[in-house]
Scaffold this motif. Structure first.
Motif, PDB file in Angstrom:
ATOM      1  N   PRO A   1      11.586   8.833  -5.105  1.00  0.00           N
ATOM      2  CA  PRO A   1      10.507   9.208  -5.809  1.00  0.00           C
ATOM      3  C   PRO A   1      10.560   8.564  -7.371  1.00  0.00           C
ATOM      4  CG  PRO A   1      11.421  11.297  -4.828  1.00  0.00           C
ATOM      5  CD  PRO A   1      12.657  10.076  -4.648  1.00  0.00           C
ATOM      6  N   ARG A   2       9.060   8.403  -7.802  1.00  0.00           N
ATOM      7  CA  ARG A   2       8.990   8.155  -9.191  1.00  0.00           C
ATOM      8  C   ARG A   2       9.963   6.862  -9.368  1.00  0.00           C
ATOM      9  NH1 ARG A   2       9.530  13.600  -9.523  1.00  0.00           N
ATOM     10  NH2 ARG A   2       7.716  14.645  -9.802  1.00  0.00           N
ATOM     11  N   THR A   3       9.665   5.638  -8.615  1.00  0.00           N
ATOM     12  CA  THR A   3      10.472   4.417  -8.843  1.00  0.00           C
ATOM     13  C   THR A   3       9.582   3.436  -8.750  1.00  0.00           C
ATOM     14  OG1 THR A   3      12.444   5.636  -8.003  1.00  0.00           O
ATOM     15  CG2 THR A   3      12.526   3.222  -8.034  1.00  0.00           C
ATOM     16  N   PRO A   4       9.552   2.280  -9.587  1.00  0.00           N
ATOM     17  CA  PRO A   4       8.993   0.993  -9.215  1.00  0.00           C
ATOM     18  C   PRO A   4       9.539   0.404  -8.015  1.00  0.00           C
ATOM     19  CG  PRO A   4      10.178   0.748 -11.036  1.00  0.00           C
ATOM     20  CD  PRO A   4      10.220   2.192 -10.550  1.00  0.00           C
ATOM     21  N   PHE A   5       8.830  -0.412  -7.296  1.00  0.00           N
ATOM     22  CA  PHE A   5       9.258  -1.106  -5.945  1.00  0.00           C
ATOM     23  C   PHE A   5       8.549  -2.397  -6.073  1.00  0.00           C
ATOM     24  CE2 PHE A   5      10.885   2.776  -4.574  1.00  0.00           C
ATOM     25  CZ  PHE A   5      12.098   2.546  -4.047  1.00  0.00           C
ATOM     26  N   TYR A   6       9.284  -3.450  -6.107  1.00  0.00           N
ATOM     27  CA  TYR A   6       8.634  -4.966  -6.008  1.00  0.00           C
ATOM     28  C   TYR A   6       9.006  -5.690  -4.621  1.00  0.00           C
ATOM     29  CZ  TYR A   6       7.696  -3.895 -10.969  1.00  0.00           C
ATOM     30  OH  TYR A   6       7.391  -3.381 -12.322  1.00  0.00           O
ATOM     31  N   TYR A   7       7.974  -6.326  -4.142  1.00  0.00           N
ATOM     32  CA  TYR A   7       8.193  -6.878  -3.068  1.00  0.00           C
ATOM     33  C   TYR A   7       7.734  -8.295  -2.768  1.00  0.00           C
ATOM     34  CZ  TYR A   7       8.401  -2.040  -1.300  1.00  0.00           C
ATOM     35  OH  TYR A   7       8.899  -0.623  -1.112  1.00  0.00           O
TER      36      TYR A   7
ATOM     37  N   ALA B   1       4.243  -8.009  -4.830  1.00  0.00           N
ATOM     38  CA  ALA B   1       3.405  -6.813  -4.762  1.00  0.00           C
ATOM     39  C   ALA B   1       4.122  -5.867  -5.306  1.00  0.00           C
ATOM     40  CB  ALA B   1       3.173  -6.641  -3.133  1.00  0.00           C
ATOM     41  N   HIS B   2       3.651  -4.915  -5.973  1.00  0.00           N
ATOM     42  CA  HIS B   2       4.267  -3.826  -6.830  1.00  0.00           C
ATOM     43  C   HIS B   2       3.370  -2.337  -6.456  1.00  0.00           C
ATOM     44  CE1 HIS B   2       4.198  -1.079 -10.313  1.00  0.00           C
ATOM     45  NE2 HIS B   2       5.598  -1.194 -10.013  1.00  0.00           N
ATOM     46  N   GLN B   3       4.234  -1.462  -6.125  1.00  0.00           N
ATOM     47  CA  GLN B   3       3.981  -0.047  -6.198  1.00  0.00           C
ATOM     48  C   GLN B   3       4.953   0.923  -6.936  1.00  0.00           C
ATOM     49  OE1 GLN B   3       1.330   1.439  -5.227  1.00  0.00           O
ATOM     50  NE2 GLN B   3       0.123  -0.163  -4.037  1.00  0.00           N
ATOM     51  N   THR B   4       4.685   1.988  -7.183  1.00  0.00           N
ATOM     52  CA  THR B   4       5.514   2.813  -7.942  1.00  0.00           C
ATOM     53  C   THR B   4       5.257   4.231  -7.001  1.00  0.00           C
ATOM     54  OG1 THR B   4       5.492   1.983  -9.932  1.00  0.00           O
ATOM     55  CG2 THR B   4       5.897   4.335  -9.991  1.00  0.00           C
ATOM     56  N   THR B   5       6.582   4.673  -6.410  1.00  0.00           N
ATOM     57  CA  THR B   5       6.391   6.066  -5.832  1.00  0.00           C
ATOM     58  C   THR B   5       5.774   7.307  -6.500  1.00  0.00           C
ATOM     59  OG1 THR B   5       8.664   6.319  -5.834  1.00  0.00           O
ATOM     60  CG2 THR B   5       7.913   4.995  -3.895  1.00  0.00           C
TER      61      THR B   5
ATOM     62  N   THR C   1       5.821   8.506  -1.016  1.00  0.00           N
ATOM     63  CA  THR C   1       7.302   7.724  -0.885  1.00  0.00           C
ATOM     64  C   THR C   1       7.349   6.909   0.482  1.00  0.00           C
ATOM     65  OG1 THR C   1       8.271   9.922   0.528  1.00  0.00           O
ATOM     66  CG2 THR C   1       8.889   9.625  -1.886  1.00  0.00           C
ATOM     67  N   ASP C   2       6.140   6.410   0.878  1.00  0.00           N
ATOM     68  CA  ASP C   2       6.057   5.347   1.772  1.00  0.00           C
ATOM     69  C   ASP C   2       5.349   4.226   1.479  1.00  0.00           C
ATOM     70  OD1 ASP C   2       7.777   6.853   3.930  1.00  0.00           O
ATOM     71  OD2 ASP C   2       6.200   8.354   3.956  1.00  0.00           O
ATOM     72  N   ILE C   3       5.772   3.166   1.693  1.00  0.00           N
ATOM     73  CA  ILE C   3       4.928   1.773   1.319  1.00  0.00           C
ATOM     74  C   ILE C   3       4.849   1.025   2.580  1.00  0.00           C
ATOM     75  CG2 ILE C   3       4.963  -0.131  -0.055  1.00  0.00           C
ATOM     76  CD1 ILE C   3       6.488   1.376  -2.370  1.00  0.00           C
ATOM     77  N   THR C   4       3.783   0.385   2.794  1.00  0.00           N
ATOM     78  CA  THR C   4       3.560  -0.311   3.944  1.00  0.00           C
ATOM     79  C   THR C   4       3.051  -1.764   3.246  1.00  0.00           C
ATOM     80  OG1 THR C   4       2.990   1.125   5.633  1.00  0.00           O
ATOM     81  CG2 THR C   4       1.953  -1.252   5.792  1.00  0.00           C
ATOM     82  N   LEU C   5       3.817  -2.894   3.811  1.00  0.00           N
ATOM     83  CA  LEU C   5       3.450  -4.079   3.317  1.00  0.00           C
ATOM     84  C   LEU C   5       2.399  -4.927   4.256  1.00  0.00           C
ATOM     85  CD1 LEU C   5       7.087  -5.351   2.076  1.00  0.00           C
ATOM     86  CD2 LEU C   5       5.202  -4.184   0.797  1.00  0.00           C
ATOM     87  N   SER C   6       1.772  -5.872   3.664  1.00  0.00           N
ATOM     88  CA  SER C   6       0.978  -6.607   4.867  1.00  0.00           C
ATOM     89  C   SER C   6       0.767  -7.892   3.976  1.00  0.00           C
ATOM     90  CB  SER C   6      -0.430  -5.955   5.331  1.00  0.00           C
ATOM     91  OG  SER C   6      -1.136  -5.902   4.088  1.00  0.00           O
TER      92      SER C   6
ATOM     93  N   THR D   1       0.859  -1.235   0.022  1.00  0.00           N
ATOM     94  CA  THR D   1      -0.105   0.078  -0.139  1.00  0.00           C
ATOM     95  C   THR D   1       0.764   1.292   0.045  1.00  0.00           C
ATOM     96  OG1 THR D   1      -1.721  -1.034   1.152  1.00  0.00           O
ATOM     97  CG2 THR D   1      -1.658   1.325   1.090  1.00  0.00           C
ATOM     98  N   LEU D   2       0.711   2.101  -0.933  1.00  0.00           N
ATOM     99  CA  LEU D   2       1.394   3.379  -0.969  1.00  0.00           C
ATOM    100  C   LEU D   2       0.457   4.484   0.052  1.00  0.00           C
ATOM    101  CD1 LEU D   2       3.745   4.529  -2.620  1.00  0.00           C
ATOM    102  CD2 LEU D   2       1.999   5.634  -4.190  1.00  0.00           C
ATOM    103  N   ASP D   3       1.260   4.536   1.278  1.00  0.00           N
ATOM    104  CA  ASP D   3       0.666   5.389   2.374  1.00  0.00           C
ATOM    105  C   ASP D   3       0.919   6.748   1.961  1.00  0.00           C
ATOM    106  OD1 ASP D   3      -0.041   3.418   3.910  1.00  0.00           O
ATOM    107  OD2 ASP D   3       2.022   3.089   4.756  1.00  0.00           O
TER     108      ASP D   3
END
Length: 228
Positions: free
Chosen positions: A94-100, A221-225, A46-51, A41-43
């Motif tokens: 910022p503006r970067t894809p993140f995969y978890y 799981a993927h989010q882009t900042t 520039t902050d991501i929370t995983l669950s 989840t993109l909180d």
């Protein structure tokens, strides 16, 4: 031994290294591994929370990893306790894809040993009854575990390597004022000794060694900042 705060490069080398051994008798069908289900989840931009939820009941901790490409090199963020199902990854580019992904940790653990600094006394655990063999079948438990103080702030832990297919060893620590063990460091496969520089809260603590292997990883799981 690599303390978690500085272990990112070496720990990432474990990615995808789990053995294909099942530990099942010939002619039997191995049960499908239980993988966690992960969401990101993109909180803030520039902050991501995983669950996550699910995973094998016998897991002792969970590896949290990320990459900036789905098939890229994954970097380990942390080992978290089995009861933890959320993880915050803050202050990202910022503006970067993140995969978890998150991966359960499995494998047998030694008997604990206790050390009280600065006394240079060696405490030796009782030898466990363990066969030399696969940690995936429950054999390969580290034995002859010993710990002693070195200098004023260090501890040296040694053990007998009984495993043939471990992904590595984990040094687990339980300070005297805490109820649970946590992962304090990662050690390469086939190792038999490690050193640890203690924190002030760890001067009286119990230690144990786990021969570990990776369980089935979660989905990606993927989010882009966004903008900073």
């Amino acid at each position: 031994m690599i303390r978690l705060a500085t272990a990112v490069a070496l720990l990432a080398a474990l990615t995808g290294c789990a053995s294909q051994a099942t530990g099942q008798p010939a002619g039997t069908r191995a049960a499908k591994p239980v993988a966690p289900e992960l969401t990101a989840t993109l909180d803030t931009p520039t902050d991501i929370t995983l669950s996550w939820s699910g995973g094998p009941a016998e897991s002792t901790s969970t590896i949290v990893e990320f990459a900036t490409e789905p098939d890229g090199r994954y970097t380990i963020l942390d080992f978290v306790t089995a009861g933890q199902h959320r993880y915050k990854h803050p202050d990202l580019i910022p503006r970067t894809p993140f995969y978890y992904r998150v991966t359960p940790v499995l494998g047998p653990v030694s008997s604990p040993v206790e050390v009280k600094l600065p006394a240079a006394t060696t405490y030796r655990a009782a030898r466990a009854s363990a066969d030399i063999g696969s940690v995936r079948s429950g054999a390969g438990t580290p034995t002859e575990v010993a710990a002693r103080s070195i200098g004023t702030d260090g501890v040296r832990v040694s053990w007998t390597d009984n495993a043939t297919d471990e992904d590595g060893y984990l040094l687990e620590i339980k300070p005297a004022n805490q109820a649970q063990y946590r992962v304090a460091g990662f050690i390469d496969p086939n190792s038999t000794v490690t050193d640890l520089t203690t924190l002030p809260s760890e001067r009286v603590a119990a230690y144990r060694i786990r021969a570990f292997y990776r369980g089935a990883p979660s989905n990606l799981a993927h989010q882009t900042t966004g903008a900073d």
